[in-house]
Design a protein around this motif. Structure first.
Motif, PDB file in Angstrom:
ATOM      1  N   LYS A 128       0.725  -1.367  -0.460  1.00  0.00           N
ATOM      2  CA  LYS A 128      -0.229  -0.371   0.343  1.00  0.00           C
ATOM      3  C   LYS A 128       0.787   1.372   0.076  1.00  0.00           C
ATOM      4  O   LYS A 128       2.032   1.311   0.824  1.00  0.00           O
ATOM      5  CB  LYS A 128      -1.157  -0.458   1.138  1.00  0.00           C
ATOM      6  N   PRO A 129       0.238   2.283  -1.072  1.00  0.00           N
ATOM      7  CA  PRO A 129       0.894   3.580  -0.626  1.00  0.00           C
ATOM      8  C   PRO A 129       1.388   4.258   0.351  1.00  0.00           C
ATOM      9  O   PRO A 129       0.441   4.115   0.892  1.00  0.00           O
ATOM     10  CB  PRO A 129       0.249   4.698  -1.715  1.00  0.00           C
ATOM     11  N   MET A 130       2.541   4.519   1.257  1.00  0.00           N
ATOM     12  CA  MET A 130       2.834   5.364   2.159  1.00  0.00           C
ATOM     13  C   MET A 130       3.964   5.880   2.308  1.00  0.00           C
ATOM     14  O   MET A 130       5.011   6.045   1.356  1.00  0.00           O
ATOM     15  CB  MET A 130       3.121   4.299   3.931  1.00  0.00           C
ATOM     16  N   ASP A 131       4.458   7.089   2.909  1.00  0.00           N
ATOM     17  CA  ASP A 131       5.506   7.765   3.460  1.00  0.00           C
ATOM     18  C   ASP A 131       6.911   6.784   3.754  1.00  0.00           C
ATOM     19  O   ASP A 131       6.388   6.034   4.648  1.00  0.00           O
ATOM     20  CB  ASP A 131       5.259   9.376   3.726  1.00  0.00           C
ATOM     21  N   ILE A 132       8.081   7.692   3.950  1.00  0.00           N
ATOM     22  CA  ILE A 132       9.427   7.074   4.547  1.00  0.00           C
ATOM     23  C   ILE A 132       8.858   6.549   5.747  1.00  0.00           C
ATOM     24  O   ILE A 132       8.977   5.485   7.004  1.00  0.00           O
ATOM     25  CB  ILE A 132      10.097   7.790   4.234  1.00  0.00           C
ATOM     26  N   GLU A 133       8.205   7.345   6.219  1.00  0.00           N
ATOM     27  CA  GLU A 133       8.675   7.030   8.054  1.00  0.00           C
ATOM     28  C   GLU A 133       7.143   6.268   8.879  1.00  0.00           C
ATOM     29  O   GLU A 133       7.481   5.523   9.203  1.00  0.00           O
ATOM     30  CB  GLU A 133       7.602   8.875   8.646  1.00  0.00           C
ATOM     31  N   GLU A 134       6.437   6.154   7.641  1.00  0.00           N
ATOM     32  CA  GLU A 134       5.152   5.057   7.985  1.00  0.00           C
ATOM     33  C   GLU A 134       5.675   3.807   7.578  1.00  0.00           C
ATOM     34  O   GLU A 134       5.696   2.778   8.155  1.00  0.00           O
ATOM     35  CB  GLU A 134       4.028   5.207   7.342  1.00  0.00           C
ATOM     36  N   ALA A 135       6.642   4.046   6.409  1.00  0.00           N
ATOM     37  CA  ALA A 135       7.105   2.562   6.407  1.00  0.00           C
ATOM     38  C   ALA A 135       8.705   2.121   7.690  1.00  0.00           C
ATOM     39  O   ALA A 135       8.228   1.082   7.723  1.00  0.00           O
ATOM     40  CB  ALA A 135       7.635   2.295   4.918  1.00  0.00           C
ATOM     41  N   ILE A 136       9.061   3.011   7.925  1.00  0.00           N
ATOM     42  CA  ILE A 136      10.094   2.609   8.969  1.00  0.00           C
ATOM     43  C   ILE A 136       9.404   2.389  10.229  1.00  0.00           C
ATOM     44  O   ILE A 136       9.522   1.168  11.010  1.00  0.00           O
ATOM     45  CB  ILE A 136      10.181   3.645   8.740  1.00  0.00           C
TER      46      ILE A 136
END
Length: 176
Positions: A128-136
């Motif tokens: 799912k699309p997410m920003d880098i901070e959410e991925a971390i």
């Protein structure tokens, strides 16, 4: 062939730079053409670390070593890169243009037989699309060292990973 020597928390003396160039030039004997070799020397918590990156015709050989002595670290990382060349000599020569790899130098050394690389498990998951901070955050929640995600800013598949120093890295595709 250029060898770039950079330092982090260490002064690169002419003698140290000369030693890196001398030892690293051992690697050049295996190839007719090489990219710009980069050696990053660092001192962290009393450990002398060298990270050596050797670009070879679209592939990258990389080694990192850390000891209590910088000269020992340099020797070990060059040996590590040479072992990578020996271990993967067939695969490297297949991917390179004819004549760019001096395979006879590696063939002269007795390398152990390398077993074929096989994928033993395949995982599928929704990206799912997410920003880098959410991925971390997601990576930390699942307690993994890396996390594959769709970057909502670039709309490309990226990978965040936990580095040995505890910080995070990001891998982005480069289609050049």
């Amino acid at each position: 062939m250029a060898i770039i020597v950079r330092g982090k928390n260490i002064e690169i003396t002419p003698a140290l730079k000369e030693y890196v160039v001398k030892r690293t030039s051992k690697i050049t004997k295996y190839f007719d053409t090489l990219g710009e070799i980069t050696a990053i020397l660092a001192v962290e918590k009393g450990r002398h670390i060298i990270e050596l990156t050797v670009p070879v015709n679209g592939m990258i050989l990389r080694g990192e070593e850390a000891t209590a002595d910088m000269y020992t670290s340099i020797d070990l990382v060059v040996d590590k890169i040479e072992k990578q060349i020996e271990k993967y000599k067939t695969k490297i020569s297949r991917r390179m243009k004819a004549g760019a790899f001096k395979g006879e130098l590696v063939a002269a050394t007795a390398a152990p037989e390398v077993e074929e690389l096989h994928v033993v498990k395949t995982k599928r998951f929704a990206v799912k699309p997410m920003d880098i901070e959410e991925a971390i955050l997601q990576m930390n929640l699942v307690n993994h060292d890396f996390y594959v995600f769709s970057n909502s800013e670039t709309e490309e598949v990226n990978v965040v990973y936990r580095r040995k120093d505890g910080r995070y890295g990001l891998i982005e595709p480069d289609f050049n």
